[in-house]
Design a protein around this motif. Structure first.
Motif, short mmCIF file in Angstrom:
data_model
loop_
_atom_site.label_atom_id
_atom_site.label_comp_id
_atom_site.label_asym_id
_atom_site.label_seq_id
_atom_site.Cartn_x
_atom_site.Cartn_y
_atom_site.Cartn_z
N ASP A 17 12.25 -1.91 -11.21
CA ASP A 17 11.36 -0.84 -11.68
C ASP A 17 9.91 -1.30 -11.53
O ASP A 17 9.62 -2.49 -11.70
CB ASP A 17 11.63 -0.51 -13.14
N PRO A 18 8.99 -0.38 -11.23
CA PRO A 18 7.58 -0.77 -11.12
C PRO A 18 7.05 -1.33 -12.44
O PRO A 18 7.39 -0.84 -13.52
CB PRO A 18 6.88 0.56 -10.79
N GLU A 19 6.25 -2.40 -12.34
CA GLU A 19 5.55 -2.96 -13.49
C GLU A 19 4.15 -2.37 -13.50
O GLU A 19 3.42 -2.50 -12.52
CB GLU A 19 5.47 -4.48 -13.38
N VAL A 20 3.78 -1.71 -14.60
CA VAL A 20 2.53 -0.97 -14.66
C VAL A 20 1.58 -1.63 -15.65
O VAL A 20 2.00 -2.03 -16.74
CB VAL A 20 2.79 0.50 -15.05
N THR A 28 -5.23 2.21 -13.34
CA THR A 28 -3.82 1.87 -13.45
C THR A 28 -3.36 1.17 -12.18
O THR A 28 -3.73 1.55 -11.08
CB THR A 28 -2.99 3.15 -13.66
N ALA A 30 0.29 -0.54 -10.40
CA ALA A 30 1.74 -0.70 -10.44
C ALA A 30 2.14 -1.67 -9.33
O ALA A 30 1.62 -1.60 -8.23
CB ALA A 30 2.45 0.64 -10.26
N SER A 64 0.62 5.94 -11.18
CA SER A 64 1.25 6.86 -12.14
C SER A 64 2.50 7.49 -11.55
O SER A 64 3.52 7.61 -12.22
CB SER A 64 0.26 7.95 -12.55
N GLN A 67 5.29 4.93 -11.56
CA GLN A 67 5.83 4.74 -12.89
C GLN A 67 6.79 5.87 -13.27
O GLN A 67 7.85 5.63 -13.85
CB GLN A 67 4.70 4.65 -13.91
N LYS A 68 6.42 7.09 -12.95
CA LYS A 68 7.21 8.26 -13.36
C LYS A 68 8.41 8.52 -12.46
O LYS A 68 9.44 9.01 -12.93
CB LYS A 68 6.32 9.51 -13.37
N SER A 71 12.34 3.93 -9.39
CA SER A 71 13.11 2.97 -10.17
C SER A 71 13.88 2.08 -9.21
O SER A 71 13.94 2.34 -8.00
CB SER A 71 14.06 3.68 -11.13
#
Length: 113
Positions: A17-20, A28, A30, A64, A67-68, A71
Protein backbone atom coordinates in the motif's frame (compact mmCIF):
# COMPACT_ATOMS: atom_id res chain seq x y z
CA UNK A 1 19.58 15.49 -29.99
CA UNK A 2 18.14 18.27 -27.84
CA UNK A 3 14.76 16.48 -27.87
CA UNK A 4 16.02 13.65 -25.65
CA UNK A 5 14.77 13.81 -22.09
CA UNK A 6 14.66 11.85 -18.86
CA UNK A 7 11.53 9.73 -19.31
CA UNK A 8 10.51 6.37 -17.84
CA UNK A 9 7.41 4.24 -18.48
CA UNK A 10 6.60 1.22 -16.33
CA UNK A 11 3.69 -1.20 -16.10
CA UNK A 12 3.45 -3.55 -13.16
CA UNK A 13 1.91 -4.49 -9.84
CA UNK A 14 2.25 -2.65 -6.52
CA UNK A 15 4.21 -4.46 -3.83
CA UNK A 16 2.38 -2.77 -0.96
CA UNK A 17 0.00 0.00 0.00
CA UNK A 18 1.24 3.55 -0.65
CA UNK A 19 2.95 5.24 2.32
CA UNK A 20 1.66 8.81 2.56
CA UNK A 21 3.22 11.80 4.30
CA UNK A 22 1.83 15.31 4.64
CA UNK A 23 4.23 18.17 5.25
CA UNK A 24 3.70 21.43 7.15
CA UNK A 25 2.95 23.36 3.95
CA UNK A 26 0.10 20.88 3.16
CA UNK A 27 2.14 19.16 0.44
CA UNK A 28 1.43 15.46 0.18
CA UNK A 29 3.88 12.73 -0.80
CA UNK A 30 3.14 9.06 -1.47
CA UNK A 31 5.75 6.32 -1.95
CA UNK A 32 5.20 2.77 -3.18
CA UNK A 33 7.16 0.09 -5.02
CA UNK A 34 6.15 -1.51 -8.30
CA UNK A 35 7.25 -4.88 -9.69
CA UNK A 36 7.91 -5.41 -13.38
CA UNK A 37 8.43 -8.86 -14.88
CA UNK A 38 10.33 -10.02 -17.93
CA UNK A 39 10.04 -13.60 -19.20
CA UNK A 40 12.67 -15.15 -21.42
CA UNK A 41 14.30 -18.48 -22.22
CA UNK A 42 17.72 -19.09 -20.74
CA UNK A 43 20.59 -20.92 -22.44
CA UNK A 44 19.05 -24.29 -21.51
CA UNK A 45 15.69 -23.39 -23.08
CA UNK A 46 13.92 -23.02 -19.72
CA UNK A 47 11.53 -20.15 -19.09
CA UNK A 48 12.86 -17.65 -16.54
CA UNK A 49 10.97 -14.74 -14.98
CA UNK A 50 13.10 -11.78 -13.93
CA UNK A 51 11.34 -9.44 -11.47
CA UNK A 52 12.66 -5.91 -10.95
CA UNK A 53 11.45 -3.56 -8.20
CA UNK A 54 11.17 0.20 -8.74
CA UNK A 55 10.46 2.97 -6.23
CA UNK A 56 7.66 5.38 -7.21
CA UNK A 57 7.04 8.85 -5.77
CA UNK A 58 3.76 10.73 -6.17
CA UNK A 59 3.20 14.39 -5.19
CA UNK A 60 0.09 16.51 -4.57
CA UNK A 61 -3.14 15.35 -6.21
CA UNK A 62 -1.50 12.18 -7.48
CA UNK A 63 -0.42 11.32 -3.94
CA UNK A 64 -4.02 11.74 -2.77
CA UNK A 65 -5.20 9.56 -5.67
CA UNK A 66 -2.63 6.90 -4.77
CA UNK A 67 -3.76 6.91 -1.14
CA UNK A 68 -7.45 6.58 -2.00
CA UNK A 69 -7.34 4.31 -5.04
CA UNK A 70 -4.24 2.10 -4.95
CA UNK A 71 -3.37 -0.88 -2.79
CA UNK A 72 -1.04 -3.86 -2.78
CA UNK A 73 -1.49 -5.84 -5.99
CA UNK A 74 -2.99 -2.99 -8.02
CA UNK A 75 -1.88 -3.05 -11.66
CA UNK A 76 -0.81 0.37 -12.91
CA UNK A 77 1.14 2.07 -15.67
CA UNK A 78 3.17 5.18 -14.88
CA UNK A 79 5.21 7.76 -16.76
CA UNK A 80 7.74 9.91 -15.01
CA UNK A 81 11.41 10.75 -14.67
CA UNK A 82 14.30 9.05 -12.91
CA UNK A 83 15.69 10.88 -9.91
CA UNK A 84 18.86 9.85 -8.07
CA UNK A 85 19.33 11.21 -4.56
CA UNK A 86 21.37 10.54 -1.49
CA UNK A 87 20.80 10.95 2.22
CA UNK A 88 22.52 10.14 5.49
CA UNK A 89 20.72 7.55 7.61
CA UNK A 90 20.41 7.52 11.40
CA UNK A 91 23.75 5.64 11.68
CA UNK A 92 25.59 8.28 9.65
CA UNK A 93 25.88 6.09 6.53
CA UNK A 94 25.34 7.73 3.14
CA UNK A 95 22.56 5.96 1.22
CA UNK A 96 21.78 6.28 -2.48
CA UNK A 97 18.27 5.92 -3.91
CA UNK A 98 16.89 5.87 -7.45
CA UNK A 99 13.20 6.74 -7.75
CA UNK A 100 10.64 7.48 -10.43
CA UNK A 101 8.88 10.82 -9.89
CA UNK A 102 5.49 10.03 -11.44
CA UNK A 103 3.90 12.54 -13.85
CA UNK A 104 1.05 10.36 -15.13
CA UNK A 105 -0.69 7.25 -13.83
CA UNK A 106 -3.14 4.79 -15.36
CA UNK A 107 -4.92 2.28 -13.13
CA UNK A 108 -5.98 -1.01 -14.74
CA UNK A 109 -8.09 -2.38 -11.90
CA UNK A 110 -10.00 -0.96 -8.97
CA UNK A 111 -8.96 -1.11 -5.35
CA UNK A 112 -10.57 -4.15 -3.71
CA UNK A 113 -13.48 -3.33 -1.39
Amino acid sequence: MNTLKNSVRLTGFLGGDPEVKTFDNNRTLARVSIATNERYRNGQGEWVTDTQWHNLVFWGKQASFAQKSLSKGSEIAVEGKLVNRQYIDKDGVTRYVTEVNVNEILQFNRKPE
